[in-house]
Design a protein around this motif. Sequence first.
Motif, PDB file in Angstrom:
ATOM      1  N   GLN A   1       0.861  -1.183   0.000  1.00  0.00           N
ATOM      2  CA  GLN A   1       0.000   0.000   0.000  1.00  0.00           C
ATOM      3  C   GLN A   1       0.897   1.233   0.000  1.00  0.00           C
ATOM      4  O   GLN A   1       2.124   1.121   0.048  1.00  0.00           O
ATOM      5  CB  GLN A   1      -0.909   0.015   1.254  1.00  0.00           C
ATOM      6  CG  GLN A   1      -2.413  -0.065   0.980  1.00  0.00           C
ATOM      7  CD  GLN A   1      -2.993   1.235   0.409  1.00  0.00           C
ATOM      8  OE1 GLN A   1      -2.354   2.283   0.392  1.00  0.00           O
ATOM      9  NE2 GLN A   1      -4.230   1.159  -0.097  1.00  0.00           N
ATOM     10  N   VAL A   2       0.288   2.428  -0.104  1.00  0.00           N
ATOM     11  CA  VAL A   2       1.086   3.647   0.076  1.00  0.00           C
ATOM     12  C   VAL A   2       0.849   4.246   1.464  1.00  0.00           C
ATOM     13  O   VAL A   2       1.614   5.092   1.919  1.00  0.00           O
ATOM     14  CB  VAL A   2       0.786   4.709  -1.009  1.00  0.00           C
ATOM     15  CG1 VAL A   2       1.311   4.237  -2.366  1.00  0.00           C
ATOM     16  CG2 VAL A   2      -0.702   5.045  -1.077  1.00  0.00           C
TER      17      VAL A   2
ATOM     18  N   TYR B   1      -4.465   3.478  -4.523  1.00  0.00           N
ATOM     19  CA  TYR B   1      -3.554   2.361  -4.793  1.00  0.00           C
ATOM     20  C   TYR B   1      -3.947   1.644  -6.086  1.00  0.00           C
ATOM     21  O   TYR B   1      -3.078   1.273  -6.887  1.00  0.00           O
ATOM     22  CB  TYR B   1      -3.515   1.387  -3.611  1.00  0.00           C
ATOM     23  CG  TYR B   1      -2.275   0.523  -3.626  1.00  0.00           C
ATOM     24  CD1 TYR B   1      -1.033   1.076  -3.334  1.00  0.00           C
ATOM     25  CD2 TYR B   1      -2.339  -0.828  -3.970  1.00  0.00           C
ATOM     26  CE1 TYR B   1       0.118   0.313  -3.367  1.00  0.00           C
ATOM     27  CE2 TYR B   1      -1.188  -1.605  -4.013  1.00  0.00           C
ATOM     28  CZ  TYR B   1       0.040  -1.031  -3.704  1.00  0.00           C
ATOM     29  OH  TYR B   1       1.182  -1.781  -3.754  1.00  0.00           O
TER      30      TYR B   1
ATOM     31  N   GLU C   1      -1.708   1.039  -9.398  1.00  0.00           N
ATOM     32  CA  GLU C   1      -1.544  -0.271 -10.051  1.00  0.00           C
ATOM     33  C   GLU C   1      -1.909  -0.181 -11.532  1.00  0.00           C
ATOM     34  O   GLU C   1      -1.265  -0.814 -12.377  1.00  0.00           O
ATOM     35  CB  GLU C   1      -2.385  -1.335  -9.332  1.00  0.00           C
ATOM     36  CG  GLU C   1      -1.806  -1.669  -7.949  1.00  0.00           C
ATOM     37  CD  GLU C   1      -2.615  -2.737  -7.208  1.00  0.00           C
ATOM     38  OE1 GLU C   1      -1.997  -3.652  -6.636  1.00  0.00           O
ATOM     39  OE2 GLU C   1      -3.860  -2.633  -7.187  1.00  0.00           O
TER      40      GLU C   1
END
Lengths: 346, 346
Positions: A148-149, A211, A215
Amino acid sequence: MEGGGAYNRSSRVQAAGLLPAVALLEDAALKVRLTAGSAPLVIVDYGSSEGRNSLLPIGTAVSALRARAGPTRAISVVHTDLPDNDFAALFRTVESDPETYLRDGATFVSAIGRSFYQQLLPAESVTLGWSSWAVQWLSRLPAPIPDQVQVAFSKDAGTREAFARQAAEDWRAFLAARGREMCPGARLVVLTMAVDEARDFGYRPLLHAMYAGLEDLMAERFITADELHRMAIPTVGRSHDDLAAPFVNAGSFAGLSPSHLEVFQAEDRIFNRFEGDGDAQAFGASWAAFSRASVFPTLAAALGGGRSDARFDEFLQRLEAALASRLAAAPTHMSIPLAKLLLIKA
Amino acid sequence: MEGGGAYNRSSRVQAAGLLPAVALLEDAALKVRLTAGSAPLVIVDYGSSEGRNSLLPIGTAVSALRARAGPTRAISVVHTDLPDNDFAALFRTVESDPETYLRDGATFVSAIGRSFYQQLLPAESVTLGWSSWAVQWLSRLPAPIPDQVQVAFSKDAGTREAFARQAAEDWRAFLAARGREMCPGARLVVLTMAVDEARDFGYRPLLHAMYAGLEDLMAERFITADELHRMAIPTVGRSHDDLAAPFVNAGSFAGLSPSHLEVFQAEDRIFNRFEGDGDAQAFGASWAAFSRASVFPTLAAALGGGRSDARFDEFLQRLEAALASRLAAAPTHMSIPLAKLLLIKA
């Protein structure tokens, strides 16, 4: 933060969230001990960004102190942020915004471009402190986040633990530095991102969409897997107990005692507006602009070429568009847990 | 000034010229009256630019005050410049340069992004002031210059008169604001561009080559005649008598009295180096880089699109190349008249 005034323009979420803390600050300004003599009263805004969101709280504090101290007592307002903050935007805002606090001839502005995890001002020189949407930023990224960020949505226990340790250490460093700077009797109001009683960080649809958007950029080969892996936002939400921890044993820490400490839910003005007008595009665009101004530059710094990467601007644009479109597809209320504290120096 | 650290890199002319004034500042720091008590001693650097040229003088002043006031007395250094100064470069320089004055744990830095032609700090709060290569910049352009970019080389009497009036007014405004800010017994050292006894501004080959380079850019249709006409550098050289004028009648002005006032010739290090190595290209390149960092952005702001004109960067590059080439063709000594003053607040 994004410079060039972007943060000033796209920080309405922060503006709404800080209102309950402004009331705490006004109360602090009305009650804080004023030093005798004619030395300037010093108000410090820790983590000012470009200044737009500082005008209301600092203006409120200046008005309260001015009424108590009389028309000629000097009031010095000091805004602090990291060295690469857009201080030009800050100074232009304070000089020219119609809402500026700089208009009575005895109030002065300055800025400090250094990390607030160290002492920034002389010992016992600060009358009133304010820090809004700032101490959730850690002093450093303690570990990469593999999935994740934002660490709150990571399933990796080791990463979550590393962030928790850094968050505890940084909170103590922040308090220790403020404890040294504040005059006896001085008061400090802090507003920061939090987690609620269920340790929920909030913003769940936003972070999942962000996220997923990243992606997509990887699937489109606009960014590499390595770049995505390096992307991380070094912010944390702290719980009531995390924030109270330094004070638990002795009742005070670095001379500071909490007089108020509360985790609360901020109003989600973006969803409220959507409920009024049904404009899903505006809903998505507003959250995307908020995210761009506050955290996209941090993500983009993980591009191979860093902040001078040729894709930097396009990255901001594509991620903003991806996020806006995903959020517009399913508008929903966002949980925004915040904490507000009033700390008093003995 | 050009941002992005360019001024820091290309200001050796200024660095050489300020050395005699640093000696005045050190003497002022050794003799200035120190307020009793524990309130911070305040050093203000009026017109700091990006900070590189401030490290030597401010470091000298901090060392002298530190030796007198002891290791724990707080010293606050305040750098001021216009709002659009590159404060990020300033803060990075002060934080990271090996020559920084910020290393004893009791010295602090801040900045003010506002014009020094107004009061910037609380009344009677400044211990020691320093201003180097700054007050030659007028608060505004009083008139266009029909036949040059620097008024000293204009043949238009009305234009010269308008600049002289503005220069006198600005000098009084600068002194009046400093007089309000300085503590009783405080000292202020000023280094600024001057004219010599023959009222010669100096830099003659440089300014003639710069104007010829601009005329070339017009002939090549890169800039228009209107744009060239709007280009003007709002700086002045003041004579000994211009600088003394506010003090003549009463011996003091705004509480300030001149204890030292001298016009002198700065060392021309660029020509000295040419005499040593015979490298005409380096001679031209050095003066062109000096000009680019200090005044080209002011000229470029007169392009039709202002600072966001698409030609902005190319304008800087082409004018720098034209100037370097013209100067390399005939290297010569440059007159660099400067004035240094020490003013003491009663």
